[in-house]
Write a protein that holds these residues in place. Sequence first.
Motif, mmCIF file in Angstrom:
data_model
loop_
_atom_site.group_PDB
_atom_site.id
_atom_site.type_symbol
_atom_site.label_atom_id
_atom_site.label_comp_id
_atom_site.label_asym_id
_atom_site.label_seq_id
_atom_site.Cartn_x
_atom_site.Cartn_y
_atom_site.Cartn_z
ATOM 1 N N VAL A 85 0.839 -1.211 0.000
ATOM 2 C CA VAL A 85 0.000 0.000 0.000
ATOM 3 C C VAL A 85 0.867 1.251 0.000
ATOM 4 C CG1 VAL A 85 -1.669 1.321 1.338
ATOM 5 C CG2 VAL A 85 -1.968 -1.145 1.098
ATOM 6 N N ILE A 86 1.897 1.260 0.866
ATOM 7 C CA ILE A 86 2.780 2.436 0.937
ATOM 8 C C ILE A 86 3.570 2.588 -0.362
ATOM 9 C CG2 ILE A 86 4.828 3.354 2.097
ATOM 10 C CD1 ILE A 86 3.778 2.217 4.702
ATOM 11 N N GLY A 87 4.024 1.445 -0.932
ATOM 12 C CA GLY A 87 4.801 1.513 -2.160
ATOM 13 C C GLY A 87 4.018 2.030 -3.350
ATOM 14 N N LEU A 88 2.706 1.809 -3.352
ATOM 15 C CA LEU A 88 1.869 2.258 -4.475
ATOM 16 C C LEU A 88 1.574 3.752 -4.436
ATOM 17 C CD1 LEU A 88 -0.697 -0.693 -4.642
ATOM 18 C CD2 LEU A 88 1.043 -0.127 -6.353
ATOM 19 N N SER A 89 1.761 4.370 -3.275
ATOM 20 C CA SER A 89 1.380 5.782 -3.128
ATOM 21 C C SER A 89 2.545 6.614 -2.597
ATOM 22 C CB SER A 89 0.189 5.901 -2.171
ATOM 23 O OG SER A 89 -0.054 7.242 -1.843
ATOM 24 N N PRO A 90 3.078 7.537 -3.411
ATOM 25 C CA PRO A 90 4.143 8.429 -2.931
ATOM 26 C C PRO A 90 3.698 9.273 -1.735
ATOM 27 C CG PRO A 90 3.954 8.548 -5.323
ATOM 28 C CD PRO A 90 2.785 7.753 -4.845
ATOM 29 N N VAL A 91 2.408 9.628 -1.705
ATOM 30 C CA VAL A 91 1.889 10.435 -0.588
ATOM 31 C C VAL A 91 1.958 9.643 0.712
ATOM 32 C CG1 VAL A 91 -0.154 11.616 0.322
ATOM 33 C CG2 VAL A 91 0.358 11.738 -2.118
ATOM 34 N N LEU A 92 1.517 8.379 0.661
ATOM 35 C CA LEU A 92 1.561 7.542 1.865
ATOM 36 C C LEU A 92 3.004 7.271 2.297
ATOM 37 C CD1 LEU A 92 -1.257 4.904 1.216
ATOM 38 C CD2 LEU A 92 -1.272 6.775 2.859
ATOM 39 N N ARG A 93 3.912 7.110 1.313
ATOM 40 C CA ARG A 93 5.319 6.873 1.650
ATOM 41 C C ARG A 93 5.890 8.035 2.442
ATOM 42 N NH1 ARG A 93 5.950 4.900 -3.464
ATOM 43 N NH2 ARG A 93 7.151 6.686 -4.201
ATOM 44 N N SER A 94 5.638 9.246 1.984
ATOM 45 C CA SER A 94 6.157 10.421 2.701
ATOM 46 C C SER A 94 5.421 10.643 4.018
ATOM 47 C CB SER A 94 6.050 11.675 1.821
ATOM 48 O OG SER A 94 4.695 11.876 1.447
ATOM 49 N N SER A 95 4.144 10.228 4.081
ATOM 50 C CA SER A 95 3.356 10.425 5.301
ATOM 51 C C SER A 95 3.794 9.483 6.418
ATOM 52 C CB SER A 95 1.866 10.204 5.011
ATOM 53 O OG SER A 95 1.410 11.117 4.043
ATOM 54 N N PHE A 96 4.131 8.226 6.060
ATOM 55 C CA PHE A 96 4.442 7.231 7.089
ATOM 56 C C PHE A 96 5.932 6.978 7.256
ATOM 57 C CE2 PHE A 96 0.015 6.230 6.202
ATOM 58 C CZ PHE A 96 -0.477 6.009 7.478
ATOM 59 N N ASN A 97 6.762 7.698 6.487
ATOM 60 C CA ASN A 97 8.202 7.482 6.585
ATOM 61 C C ASN A 97 8.713 7.771 7.994
ATOM 62 O OD1 ASN A 97 10.876 6.963 5.414
ATOM 63 N ND2 ASN A 97 11.197 9.133 5.806
ATOM 64 N N TRP A 98 8.188 8.828 8.630
ATOM 65 C CA TRP A 98 8.634 9.191 9.978
ATOM 66 C C TRP A 98 8.367 8.056 10.975
ATOM 67 C CZ3 TRP A 98 5.369 9.171 14.125
ATOM 68 C CH2 TRP A 98 3.998 9.133 13.856
ATOM 69 N N LEU A 99 7.210 7.414 10.819
ATOM 70 C CA LEU A 99 6.837 6.339 11.744
ATOM 71 C C LEU A 99 7.792 5.149 11.597
ATOM 72 C CD1 LEU A 99 3.631 5.408 13.152
ATOM 73 C CD2 LEU A 99 4.433 3.617 11.653
ATOM 74 N N ILE A 100 8.108 4.819 10.344
ATOM 75 C CA ILE A 100 9.014 3.695 10.088
ATOM 76 C C ILE A 100 10.400 4.003 10.647
ATOM 77 C CG2 ILE A 100 10.170 2.357 8.279
ATOM 78 C CD1 ILE A 100 7.632 2.845 6.560
ATOM 79 N N GLN A 101 10.901 5.219 10.399
ATOM 80 C CA GLN A 101 12.248 5.578 10.835
ATOM 81 C C GLN A 101 12.362 5.649 12.353
ATOM 82 O OE1 GLN A 101 14.636 5.500 8.727
ATOM 83 N NE2 GLN A 101 13.215 5.253 7.021
ATOM 84 N N ILE A 102 11.270 5.961 13.047
ATOM 85 C CA ILE A 102 11.299 6.034 14.513
ATOM 86 C C ILE A 102 11.240 4.642 15.139
ATOM 87 C CG2 ILE A 102 9.926 6.708 16.542
ATOM 88 C CD1 ILE A 102 9.290 9.322 15.091
ATOM 89 N N PHE A 103 10.349 3.791 14.631
ATOM 90 C CA PHE A 103 10.131 2.496 15.266
ATOM 91 C C PHE A 103 11.110 1.414 14.804
ATOM 92 C CE2 PHE A 103 5.869 4.327 16.046
ATOM 93 C CZ PHE A 103 5.831 4.126 17.417
ATOM 94 N N LYS A 104 11.726 1.595 13.641
ATOM 95 C CA LYS A 104 12.638 0.574 13.109
ATOM 96 C C LYS A 104 13.825 0.285 14.028
ATOM 97 C CE LYS A 104 15.063 1.561 9.442
ATOM 98 N NZ LYS A 104 15.509 1.849 8.074
ATOM 99 N N PRO A 105 14.478 1.309 14.638
ATOM 100 C CA PRO A 105 15.650 0.995 15.482
ATOM 101 C C PRO A 105 15.327 0.676 16.949
ATOM 102 C CG PRO A 105 15.499 3.355 15.153
ATOM 103 C CD PRO A 105 14.333 2.759 14.433
ATOM 104 N N VAL A 106 14.044 0.575 17.303
ATOM 105 C CA VAL A 106 13.676 0.336 18.705
ATOM 106 C C VAL A 106 14.174 -1.039 19.146
ATOM 107 C CG1 VAL A 106 11.743 0.009 20.298
ATOM 108 C CG2 VAL A 106 11.693 1.886 18.662
ATOM 109 N N SER A 107 14.725 -1.092 20.342
ATOM 110 C CA SER A 107 15.304 -2.337 20.883
ATOM 111 C C SER A 107 14.229 -3.401 21.111
ATOM 112 C CB SER A 107 15.994 -2.023 22.214
ATOM 113 O OG SER A 107 16.250 -3.189 22.944
ATOM 114 N N PRO A 108 14.597 -4.692 20.949
ATOM 115 C CA PRO A 108 13.638 -5.770 21.233
ATOM 116 C C PRO A 108 13.146 -5.763 22.677
ATOM 117 C CG PRO A 108 15.856 -6.642 20.843
ATOM 118 C CD PRO A 108 15.857 -5.215 20.415
ATOM 119 N N VAL A 109 13.980 -5.273 23.597
ATOM 120 C CA VAL A 109 13.567 -5.199 25.008
ATOM 121 C C VAL A 109 12.372 -4.266 25.165
ATOM 122 C CG1 VAL A 109 14.321 -4.582 27.343
ATOM 123 C CG2 VAL A 109 15.929 -5.668 25.764
#
Length: 365
Positions: free
Chosen positions: A182-206
């Motif tokens: 869904v995100i890949g099909l829409s440039p608007v959604l990619r830019s809208s949710f990029n911040w969320l991905i970049q914040i949660f991606k490095p969160v520790s498993p703990v």
Amino acid sequence: MKQSLVLNKVSDLVGTKSIFGKFKIGSFKFDGNKILRKFLIPALSILLFVGLWHTGSKALFQMEADYKIEKALTDQGREAAEAMQACIASGDVSCQPNTLPSPSQVWQSLQSLIADHKVISADKKAFAEKTAGINAKREAEGKAPITYTGRPSFVDQIFTSLKTVFAGFLLALIIAVPIGIVIGLSPVLRSSFNWLIQIFKPVSPVVWLLLVFMIVKTMTKDSNSDSAFIISFISVGLCAMWATLVNTAMGVSSVDKDYINVAKVLKLRPLQKVFKVILPSSLPLIFTGLRITLSVAWMVLIAIELLAQSPGLGSFVWEEFQNGAIDSNSKIIVAMFVIGIIGFLLDRLMLTIQNMVSFNKNDAI
């Protein structure tokens, strides 16, 4: 003349060229360079690794032994030091230095764990036979059956960890692939949710574990092993899914525009376009993400099992570390090798599936 014929025959049987080139033995053809690269050099590297390991463990053993003897001499005198030296030389478990185990000690621990598994399996079988009649009666009355509550064996814990990691991987797949499409099909959604991905991606498993723990405990009001399993696999899935999400979005967004135009010309419906054009073109990147996700899931699983007190390799390693027995270090090294070998096999499994379903064949490391 006869001698020449005999020599030619022997040459044909033994090999026509040096082992570093192509040769044949009888009707079988071999590539010497490939054999050298695939088998001989890896075998030599294994021997070198074991040799260095043996030498290092022996040196550390001697350092620890010297320290114990010196300490006995300083604290209690010469007689105590000589007694300590004799005790160490005798192989008595009570005074052996507790340091890096040698390859032979690790092999002995592996055999001990396998023997322990056989004993526990026999106990389980005997328990099942003993309680079969009682459990049949309890089930007829609508009661829960009596279950085996003894400690799990090392092999049981391996299968528990595999079950947890596959459940977490499946959860990551179910969440990440649809969202990535869904995100890949829409440039608007990619830019809208990029911040969320970049914040949660490095969160520790703990941190993911603690978050899932709060939610699951509030919803279930329970602390049994099923709850620990649920907490573990959800934490693994949430921690590991980001590589698949990012790679799926990247793969979908980078599909050749000519393919999209062909889909428009053929007047494919949105779902047809996704399944017939976009997904097949994105498979290499999606599978790269899935391979990373599975590797990350297997890595973080050990820490999550340890913290969630869920049966598995993580809790096995922690229990052996806490145990502090003379063979605990050897068992931890056994677990380390098992974890590494299983991680390698899981990666090969994903690579094989990728090559089966994708047009781009991959022979990655």
